[in-house]
Motif scaffolding. Structure first.
Motif, mmCIF file in Angstrom:
data_model
loop_
_atom_site.group_PDB
_atom_site.id
_atom_site.type_symbol
_atom_site.label_atom_id
_atom_site.label_comp_id
_atom_site.label_asym_id
_atom_site.label_seq_id
_atom_site.Cartn_x
_atom_site.Cartn_y
_atom_site.Cartn_z
ATOM 1 N N SER A 174 -48.475 -13.235 -17.265
ATOM 2 C CA SER A 174 -49.913 -12.966 -17.184
ATOM 3 C C SER A 174 -50.381 -11.989 -18.251
ATOM 4 O O SER A 174 -51.378 -12.224 -18.944
ATOM 5 C CB SER A 174 -50.284 -12.424 -15.796
ATOM 6 O OG SER A 174 -50.164 -13.425 -14.821
ATOM 7 N N GLU A 175 -49.657 -10.883 -18.420
ATOM 8 C CA GLU A 175 -50.120 -9.901 -19.400
ATOM 9 C C GLU A 175 -49.916 -10.390 -20.830
ATOM 10 O O GLU A 175 -50.717 -10.090 -21.711
ATOM 11 C CB GLU A 175 -49.460 -8.543 -19.183
ATOM 12 C CG GLU A 175 -47.956 -8.508 -19.345
ATOM 13 C CD GLU A 175 -47.434 -7.076 -19.181
ATOM 14 O OE1 GLU A 175 -47.557 -6.297 -20.141
ATOM 15 O OE2 GLU A 175 -46.909 -6.757 -18.101
ATOM 16 N N VAL A 214 -53.748 -8.661 -14.170
ATOM 17 C CA VAL A 214 -53.796 -7.791 -15.345
ATOM 18 C C VAL A 214 -55.025 -6.907 -15.236
ATOM 19 O O VAL A 214 -56.145 -7.330 -15.478
ATOM 20 C CB VAL A 214 -53.831 -8.622 -16.645
ATOM 21 C CG1 VAL A 214 -53.771 -7.700 -17.859
ATOM 22 C CG2 VAL A 214 -52.671 -9.606 -16.664
ATOM 23 N N TYR A 230 -43.828 -11.258 -16.906
ATOM 24 C CA TYR A 230 -44.684 -10.805 -17.998
ATOM 25 C C TYR A 230 -45.659 -11.874 -18.474
ATOM 26 O O TYR A 230 -46.440 -11.632 -19.407
ATOM 27 C CB TYR A 230 -43.829 -10.337 -19.182
ATOM 28 C CG TYR A 230 -42.993 -9.120 -18.866
ATOM 29 C CD1 TYR A 230 -43.585 -7.883 -18.627
ATOM 30 C CD2 TYR A 230 -41.603 -9.215 -18.774
ATOM 31 C CE1 TYR A 230 -42.820 -6.769 -18.324
ATOM 32 C CE2 TYR A 230 -40.827 -8.102 -18.475
ATOM 33 C CZ TYR A 230 -41.445 -6.882 -18.247
ATOM 34 O OH TYR A 230 -40.681 -5.779 -17.941
ATOM 35 N N TYR A 258 -43.458 -8.565 -26.381
ATOM 36 C CA TYR A 258 -44.728 -8.354 -27.086
ATOM 37 C C TYR A 258 -44.547 -8.529 -28.585
ATOM 38 O O TYR A 258 -45.438 -9.036 -29.278
ATOM 39 C CB TYR A 258 -45.298 -6.967 -26.775
ATOM 40 C CG TYR A 258 -46.269 -6.970 -25.614
ATOM 41 C CD1 TYR A 258 -47.613 -7.256 -25.812
ATOM 42 C CD2 TYR A 258 -45.828 -6.701 -24.315
ATOM 43 C CE1 TYR A 258 -48.507 -7.267 -24.752
ATOM 44 C CE2 TYR A 258 -46.707 -6.710 -23.252
ATOM 45 C CZ TYR A 258 -48.055 -6.999 -23.471
ATOM 46 O OH TYR A 258 -48.933 -7.013 -22.413
ATOM 47 N N HIS A 294 -52.811 -10.858 -23.697
ATOM 48 C CA HIS A 294 -52.634 -10.332 -25.058
ATOM 49 C C HIS A 294 -52.870 -11.435 -26.090
ATOM 50 O O HIS A 294 -53.608 -11.241 -27.069
ATOM 51 C CB HIS A 294 -51.221 -9.772 -25.198
ATOM 52 C CG HIS A 294 -50.865 -9.329 -26.583
ATOM 53 N ND1 HIS A 294 -51.544 -8.333 -27.246
ATOM 54 C CD2 HIS A 294 -49.893 -9.764 -27.447
ATOM 55 C CE1 HIS A 294 -51.009 -8.159 -28.449
ATOM 56 N NE2 HIS A 294 -50.016 -9.016 -28.589
ATOM 57 N N SER A 316 -57.691 -6.513 -18.089
ATOM 58 C CA SER A 316 -58.246 -7.720 -18.696
ATOM 59 C C SER A 316 -59.743 -7.841 -18.534
ATOM 60 O O SER A 316 -60.451 -8.264 -19.433
ATOM 61 C CB SER A 316 -57.568 -8.961 -18.112
ATOM 62 O OG SER A 316 -56.254 -9.056 -18.581
ATOM 63 N N LEU A 350 -53.767 -1.635 -24.696
ATOM 64 C CA LEU A 350 -52.505 -1.467 -23.970
ATOM 65 C C LEU A 350 -51.981 -0.039 -24.006
ATOM 66 O O LEU A 350 -50.996 0.282 -23.330
ATOM 67 C CB LEU A 350 -51.458 -2.435 -24.538
ATOM 68 C CG LEU A 350 -51.828 -3.914 -24.413
ATOM 69 C CD1 LEU A 350 -50.797 -4.782 -25.105
ATOM 70 C CD2 LEU A 350 -51.959 -4.327 -22.954
#
Length: 318
Positions: free
Chosen positions: A19-20, A116, A17, A64, A24, A119, A148
């Protein structure tokens, strides 16, 4: 029944997770370096609170939530990051306009994370700048809902608030974006879709300082900025007045295409060294392109930190 992943399993799952989460945090913080720090802090908090992780909650959602709270902590009491265009009107293309603004905290470009998918469209410099006008919670709501595609109920759970509160924050955030004449559909083409021949022509024209060729590439109402200077220019005539006036030192530069930045083509620019030997780093150029013309040029002058981030060499030999 297992209620949470084993420690070794979690170690591998966190990385998938990265990269995402970095994307964010970049949208929240407008700095790739702060985003990286935020993700590291997210992982540290995840490890420290592993015993509180409930198996019924998705690991991604839990991360998140942690990452968003880390960003809230980092944004607390801090001035928003901005671009020169956010802080005042355009200026005359004269040397006296070239003022630094040490009190300003500038938006920094970020290399596009290929992993992503969303992005490239939602890290545009103009879009990220618009996000910085939003209070942190509105910013988070807009990113989670519009970028998202989380449900309002999921965002409400993450922010520990009501669905009505989320919808209200989203409405206010959208209104602010509309005032900036921006929307999630108002995006430039990604660098993958930009005509490679156009970029090749730009490199040749800039290195030759060929005004006729540059005129055919740069839109008449284009804008240019050069953080950390507060000066920005509006219109191709003023841009050229600067390039062929106070900025004449850029003549005979070399320009190298690098990985895309914020969904736009990016180049490393190297000016002829004053020693007469080789070329010294001068700027990371980020171009916004629409309908086959360059509409915005940003020259980020902080090469000491940005060139390593974009994999550019510290200088070029002759």
């Amino acid at each position: 029944m297992q209620t949470r992943p084993a420690t070794k399993e979690l170690e591998g799952q966190l990385e998938q997770y990265r990269s995402e989460l970095t994307a964010h945090c970049y949208r929240m913080l407008a700095s790739p370096f702060e985003a990286e720090d935020a993700v590291q802090e997210t992982f540290i908090r995840a490890w420290r609170n592993l015993e509180r992780f409930e198996g019924r909650a998705a690991l991604r959602s839990w991360l998140y939530k942690i990452a968003t709270n880390v960003c809230f902590d980092m944004l607390s009491g801090r001035e928003r990051r901005a671009r020169p265009m956010d802080l005042g009107p355009s200026q005359e293309p004269v040397e006296s306009s070239l003022n630094t603004m040490p009190e300003a905290t500038w938006i920094q470009p970020t290399p596009d994370p290929a992993a992503v998918a969303e992005s490239h469209e939602t890290t545009r410099l103009a879009f990220v700048a618009a996000l910085q006008h939003l209070p942190p919670r509105q910013r988070a709501v807009l990113i989670l809902c519009e970028v998202l595609r989380w449900k309002a109920s999921e965002v409400a759970e993450l922010l520990e608030t009501s669905v009505a509160s989320v919808n209200s924050a989203l409405q206010r955030a959208r209104a602010t974006l509309e005032e900036s004449n921006l929307s999630l559909t108002d995006t430039s083409r990604s660098v993958d879709e930009v005509d490679a021949e156009l970029l090749s022509r730009y490199v040749a024209a800039f290195e030759a300082y060929d005004m006729e060729a540059l005129t055919s590439l740069i839109q008449e109402d284009a804008i240019q900025s050069m953080p950390p200077y507060g000066m920005w220019l509006r219109g191709r005539d003023d841009i050229f007045a600067w390039w062929f006036g106070p900025g004449i030192g850029c003549k005979d530069s070399r320009v190298i295409l690098t990985v895309s930045a914020n969904g736009s083509p990016a180049f490393g620019q190297y000016k002829p060294s004053e020693t007469g030997n080789g070329y010294d780093p001068w700027a990371l150029q980020v171009l916004e392109i629409e309908d086959g013309r360059i509409v915005e040029l940003t020259f980020f002058l902080d090469t000491e930190t940005l060139f390593p981030l974009f994999g550019l060499p510290p200088r070029l030999d002759a």
